[in-house]
Design a protein around this motif. Sequence first.
Motif, PDB file in Angstrom:
ATOM      1  N   TYR A 119       0.834  -1.195   0.000  1.00  0.00           N
ATOM      2  CA  TYR A 119       0.000   0.000   0.000  1.00  0.00           C
ATOM      3  C   TYR A 119       0.875   1.253   0.000  1.00  0.00           C
ATOM      4  O   TYR A 119       2.017   1.230   0.469  1.00  0.00           O
ATOM      5  CB  TYR A 119      -0.927   0.019   1.211  1.00  0.00           C
ATOM      6  N   GLY A 120       0.294   2.352  -0.482  1.00  0.00           N
ATOM      7  CA  GLY A 120       1.058   3.593  -0.511  1.00  0.00           C
ATOM      8  C   GLY A 120       2.340   3.396  -1.291  1.00  0.00           C
ATOM      9  O   GLY A 120       2.322   3.024  -2.465  1.00  0.00           O
ATOM     10  N   TYR A 121       3.461   3.589  -0.604  1.00  0.00           N
ATOM     11  CA  TYR A 121       4.767   3.439  -1.256  1.00  0.00           C
ATOM     12  C   TYR A 121       5.600   2.312  -0.647  1.00  0.00           C
ATOM     13  O   TYR A 121       6.827   2.322  -0.765  1.00  0.00           O
ATOM     14  CB  TYR A 121       5.524   4.766  -1.208  1.00  0.00           C
ATOM     15  N   SER A 122       4.953   1.347  -0.020  1.00  0.00           N
ATOM     16  CA  SER A 122       5.666   0.199   0.538  1.00  0.00           C
ATOM     17  C   SER A 122       5.650  -0.980  -0.429  1.00  0.00           C
ATOM     18  O   SER A 122       4.650  -1.219  -1.111  1.00  0.00           O
ATOM     19  CB  SER A 122       5.036  -0.234   1.870  1.00  0.00           C
ATOM     20  N   ASP A 123       6.768  -1.712  -0.472  1.00  0.00           N
ATOM     21  CA  ASP A 123       6.882  -2.878  -1.345  1.00  0.00           C
ATOM     22  C   ASP A 123       6.065  -4.044  -0.807  1.00  0.00           C
ATOM     23  O   ASP A 123       5.764  -4.121   0.392  1.00  0.00           O
ATOM     24  CB  ASP A 123       8.345  -3.335  -1.450  1.00  0.00           C
ATOM     25  N   ARG A 124       5.736  -4.969  -1.712  1.00  0.00           N
ATOM     26  CA  ARG A 124       5.045  -6.208  -1.327  1.00  0.00           C
ATOM     27  C   ARG A 124       5.484  -7.308  -2.307  1.00  0.00           C
ATOM     28  O   ARG A 124       4.781  -7.611  -3.271  1.00  0.00           O
ATOM     29  CB  ARG A 124       3.528  -6.025  -1.371  1.00  0.00           C
ATOM     30  N   PRO A 125       6.641  -7.921  -2.081  1.00  0.00           N
ATOM     31  CA  PRO A 125       7.124  -8.961  -2.999  1.00  0.00           C
ATOM     32  C   PRO A 125       6.140 -10.117  -3.126  1.00  0.00           C
ATOM     33  O   PRO A 125       5.508 -10.532  -2.147  1.00  0.00           O
ATOM     34  CB  PRO A 125       8.429  -9.432  -2.336  1.00  0.00           C
ATOM     35  N   ARG A 126       6.021 -10.638  -4.328  1.00  0.00           N
ATOM     36  CA  ARG A 126       5.080 -11.726  -4.583  1.00  0.00           C
ATOM     37  C   ARG A 126       5.596 -13.060  -4.071  1.00  0.00           C
ATOM     38  O   ARG A 126       4.868 -14.051  -4.072  1.00  0.00           O
ATOM     39  CB  ARG A 126       4.789 -11.809  -6.080  1.00  0.00           C
ATOM     40  N   THR A 127       6.846 -13.098  -3.635  1.00  0.00           N
ATOM     41  CA  THR A 127       7.428 -14.348  -3.149  1.00  0.00           C
ATOM     42  C   THR A 127       6.947 -14.704  -1.746  1.00  0.00           C
ATOM     43  O   THR A 127       7.233 -15.800  -1.255  1.00  0.00           O
ATOM     44  CB  THR A 127       8.962 -14.235  -3.135  1.00  0.00           C
ATOM     45  N   THR A 128       6.238 -13.804  -1.103  1.00  0.00           N
ATOM     46  CA  THR A 128       5.763 -14.023   0.270  1.00  0.00           C
ATOM     47  C   THR A 128       4.247 -13.974   0.312  1.00  0.00           C
ATOM     48  O   THR A 128       3.626 -13.154  -0.365  1.00  0.00           O
ATOM     49  CB  THR A 128       6.332 -12.940   1.218  1.00  0.00           C
ATOM     50  N   ILE A 129       3.648 -14.868   1.100  1.00  0.00           N
ATOM     51  CA  ILE A 129       2.216 -14.774   1.395  1.00  0.00           C
ATOM     52  C   ILE A 129       2.096 -13.873   2.625  1.00  0.00           C
ATOM     53  O   ILE A 129       2.521 -14.252   3.724  1.00  0.00           O
ATOM     54  CB  ILE A 129       1.601 -16.161   1.664  1.00  0.00           C
TER      55      ILE A 129
END
Length: 354
Positions: free
Chosen positions: A116-126
């Motif tokens: 959200y916003g400007y934070s990352d969210r790698p797809r490698t993690t649930i």
Amino acid sequence: MRYATREEMRYDTRQSQVRARNRPRRNTTLLAAGAALAAAAYVVRQRTREVESDNPPAGKFVEVDGIRLHYVERGSGQPVVLLHGDGSMVQDFEISGLIDLAAKNYRVIAFDRPGYGYSDRPRTTIWTPQAQATLLHHALDQIGVSQPIVVGHSWGSQVAVALGLDYPDDVKSLVLISGYYYPTPRLDVPLLSPPAIPVIGDLLRYTVSPLIGRMIWPMMKKRIFAPAEVPHKFDARFPVWMTLRPSSLRASAAETALMIPAAFALRQRYHELTMPVVIMAGDGDAHVNSSVQSEQLHRELPHSTYHVTHGAGHMLHHFAPDEVMSAIDQAATALGAERRGEHRHIFPAPAQAI
């Protein structure tokens, strides 16, 4: 060897003619669909660029475990960590006035949760509540925050609970607002989860999903604020297209899909919470049933206190920010007295309800 009869040959000829006539129609339909998707993708890309240009990062960044998190920090004193709900961001707490109110007496750290916003969210993690709690715990340690009061709203309440369960010695107390704690059937799960599906979801997120989301936003906004009116400052200042960017839609859809499984995973552990807990809810919440969720959690945690705001809906921090501040003050001064022989703390009942 069997030879085709005259009738069969005529039939095959007719079928070939039908297919020949239909082929241009199918091609035209496919071309029109492709053109529509391309146009939608162009609009989404342009709107994403515009909204990011109009709403640059307002805070700082910390890189932890290879992931960059965006957060806003204000004030000084006892740390208070704010965790927003599904489909939201730091601006939600800014617009409600809660950050400014809390910063008068506390050191406030408001995170954009992963994706959200400007934070990352790698797809490698649930990104379960537990996974987010671990990431945030490392981030807090890195920026020098210890023993915070953790305030979670909606989905953020699950993350706050996970922090309290997995890192009980590092959390002073919890303030849980409009939370979802027990598995119940929800219509929004099948409706809002598809953008998280691999491949199909990617196509949706970059084309039609943001446009559909913008169309239904007035209805969703009305629902989360009901029975109260949507505040004018929220209408005017909340950058809705930030939440409709493809990356944010993936985060929101994934958390919608995870909501019920996450409640299943956490519900068996609530009795392990050892710190003071203040639970808050609006009695008119149409998004999360407060009697099924917040009231039940209060019954399960004898050391908790429960505050119901009459006439309030899901966005309690907008409707009654002063009451949320009173809850934070209460959580800051509550003392845990460990019972001898029992690994738990007792949250003494306040002299009067907040």
